[in-house]
Design a protein around this motif. Sequence first.
Motif, PDB file in Angstrom:
ATOM      1  N   ARG A   1      -0.765   3.945  -9.637  1.00  0.00           N
ATOM      2  CA  ARG A   1      -1.846   2.993  -9.522  1.00  0.00           C
ATOM      3  C   ARG A   1      -1.595   1.585  -9.838  1.00  0.00           C
ATOM      4  O   ARG A   1      -2.290   0.763  -9.995  1.00  0.00           O
ATOM      5  N   VAL A   2      -0.320   1.425 -10.042  1.00  0.00           N
ATOM      6  CA  VAL A   2       0.151   0.153 -10.729  1.00  0.00           C
ATOM      7  C   VAL A   2       1.215  -0.744  -9.488  1.00  0.00           C
ATOM      8  O   VAL A   2       1.973  -0.307  -9.064  1.00  0.00           O
ATOM      9  N   GLY A   3       0.995  -2.223  -9.197  1.00  0.00           N
ATOM     10  CA  GLY A   3       1.505  -2.687  -8.337  1.00  0.00           C
ATOM     11  C   GLY A   3       2.359  -3.732  -9.036  1.00  0.00           C
ATOM     12  O   GLY A   3       2.004  -4.424 -10.088  1.00  0.00           O
TER      13      GLY A   3
ATOM     14  N   GLY B   1      12.536 -19.228   1.716  1.00  0.00           N
ATOM     15  CA  GLY B   1      13.392 -20.265   1.094  1.00  0.00           C
ATOM     16  C   GLY B   1      14.310 -19.727   0.236  1.00  0.00           C
ATOM     17  O   GLY B   1      14.901 -18.649   0.428  1.00  0.00           O
ATOM     18  N   PRO B   2      14.505 -20.240  -1.045  1.00  0.00           N
ATOM     19  CA  PRO B   2      15.404 -19.834  -1.991  1.00  0.00           C
ATOM     20  C   PRO B   2      14.911 -18.798  -2.983  1.00  0.00           C
ATOM     21  O   PRO B   2      15.163 -18.283  -3.738  1.00  0.00           O
ATOM     22  N   VAL B   3      13.343 -18.367  -2.737  1.00  0.00           N
ATOM     23  CA  VAL B   3      12.626 -17.724  -3.433  1.00  0.00           C
ATOM     24  C   VAL B   3      12.471 -16.155  -3.051  1.00  0.00           C
ATOM     25  O   VAL B   3      11.928 -16.056  -1.894  1.00  0.00           O
ATOM     26  N   GLY B   4      13.086 -15.241  -3.882  1.00  0.00           N
ATOM     27  CA  GLY B   4      13.009 -13.876  -3.306  1.00  0.00           C
ATOM     28  C   GLY B   4      12.037 -13.155  -4.217  1.00  0.00           C
ATOM     29  O   GLY B   4      11.684 -13.452  -5.322  1.00  0.00           O
ATOM     30  N   VAL B   5      11.464 -12.093  -3.676  1.00  0.00           N
ATOM     31  CA  VAL B   5      10.317 -11.253  -4.360  1.00  0.00           C
ATOM     32  C   VAL B   5      10.800  -9.756  -4.131  1.00  0.00           C
ATOM     33  O   VAL B   5      10.909  -9.320  -2.771  1.00  0.00           O
ATOM     34  N   PHE B   6      10.857  -8.831  -5.065  1.00  0.00           N
ATOM     35  CA  PHE B   6      10.680  -7.401  -5.029  1.00  0.00           C
ATOM     36  C   PHE B   6       9.645  -7.176  -5.300  1.00  0.00           C
ATOM     37  O   PHE B   6       8.936  -7.473  -6.495  1.00  0.00           O
ATOM     38  N   TYR B   7       8.925  -6.178  -4.493  1.00  0.00           N
ATOM     39  CA  TYR B   7       7.480  -5.699  -4.880  1.00  0.00           C
ATOM     40  C   TYR B   7       7.462  -4.043  -4.583  1.00  0.00           C
ATOM     41  O   TYR B   7       8.205  -3.577  -3.751  1.00  0.00           O
TER      42      TYR B   7
ATOM     43  N   ALA C   1      -5.344  -8.853 -13.491  1.00  0.00           N
ATOM     44  CA  ALA C   1      -4.002  -8.914 -12.947  1.00  0.00           C
ATOM     45  C   ALA C   1      -3.257  -9.517 -14.356  1.00  0.00           C
ATOM     46  O   ALA C   1      -4.042 -10.267 -14.872  1.00  0.00           O
ATOM     47  N   ALA C   2      -1.966  -9.314 -14.393  1.00  0.00           N
ATOM     48  CA  ALA C   2      -1.336 -10.051 -15.498  1.00  0.00           C
ATOM     49  C   ALA C   2      -0.144 -10.418 -14.838  1.00  0.00           C
ATOM     50  O   ALA C   2       0.625 -10.161 -13.834  1.00  0.00           O
TER      51      ALA C   2
ATOM     52  N   ILE D   1      11.996 -16.056 -14.181  1.00  0.00           N
ATOM     53  CA  ILE D   1      11.730 -15.103 -13.331  1.00  0.00           C
ATOM     54  C   ILE D   1      10.023 -14.739 -13.647  1.00  0.00           C
ATOM     55  O   ILE D   1       9.713 -14.839 -14.750  1.00  0.00           O
ATOM     56  N   THR D   2       9.291 -14.391 -12.795  1.00  0.00           N
ATOM     57  CA  THR D   2       7.984 -14.023 -12.960  1.00  0.00           C
ATOM     58  C   THR D   2       7.698 -12.553 -12.629  1.00  0.00           C
ATOM     59  O   THR D   2       8.201 -12.079 -11.505  1.00  0.00           O
ATOM     60  N   LEU D   3       6.922 -11.738 -13.559  1.00  0.00           N
ATOM     61  CA  LEU D   3       6.591 -10.368 -13.202  1.00  0.00           C
ATOM     62  C   LEU D   3       5.006 -10.408 -12.923  1.00  0.00           C
ATOM     63  O   LEU D   3       4.196 -10.889 -13.923  1.00  0.00           O
ATOM     64  N   TYR D   4       4.452 -10.171 -11.789  1.00  0.00           N
ATOM     65  CA  TYR D   4       3.220  -9.868 -11.498  1.00  0.00           C
ATOM     66  C   TYR D   4       2.581  -8.624 -11.532  1.00  0.00           C
ATOM     67  O   TYR D   4       3.384  -7.667 -10.783  1.00  0.00           O
ATOM     68  N   VAL D   5       1.558  -8.206 -12.244  1.00  0.00           N
ATOM     69  CA  VAL D   5       1.174  -6.698 -12.363  1.00  0.00           C
ATOM     70  C   VAL D   5      -0.237  -6.543 -11.936  1.00  0.00           C
ATOM     71  O   VAL D   5      -1.122  -7.277 -12.480  1.00  0.00           O
TER      72      VAL D   5
END
Length: 91
Positions: A64-66, A53-59, A18-19, A31-35
Amino acid sequence: LGFSLVGGRLLSAEKGPAAQFMYQDANRRRITLYVITDGDWQTKAEFQFTQQGPVGVFYWISGRVGYGLTAEMPRPELLKIARTVYDQLQP
């Protein structure tokens, strides 16, 4: 969108590598992008959102990539960034 790459890491995930990429803007917001990849996935992108809490995540999964994009910022602003990331990463 005003963010610059701060750094990245190669990580281990359940089904392989993963990256993780971290970006920061002039106001020091991060901001962090996880792949990750999974050979069993075959789906079109559909944004999902969660917040703790205050941290949001769009996924989303695209082929074949998340991807997971996380930051402490309002949902509409994070969605705008997620859509930009999605557009830039499409072949």
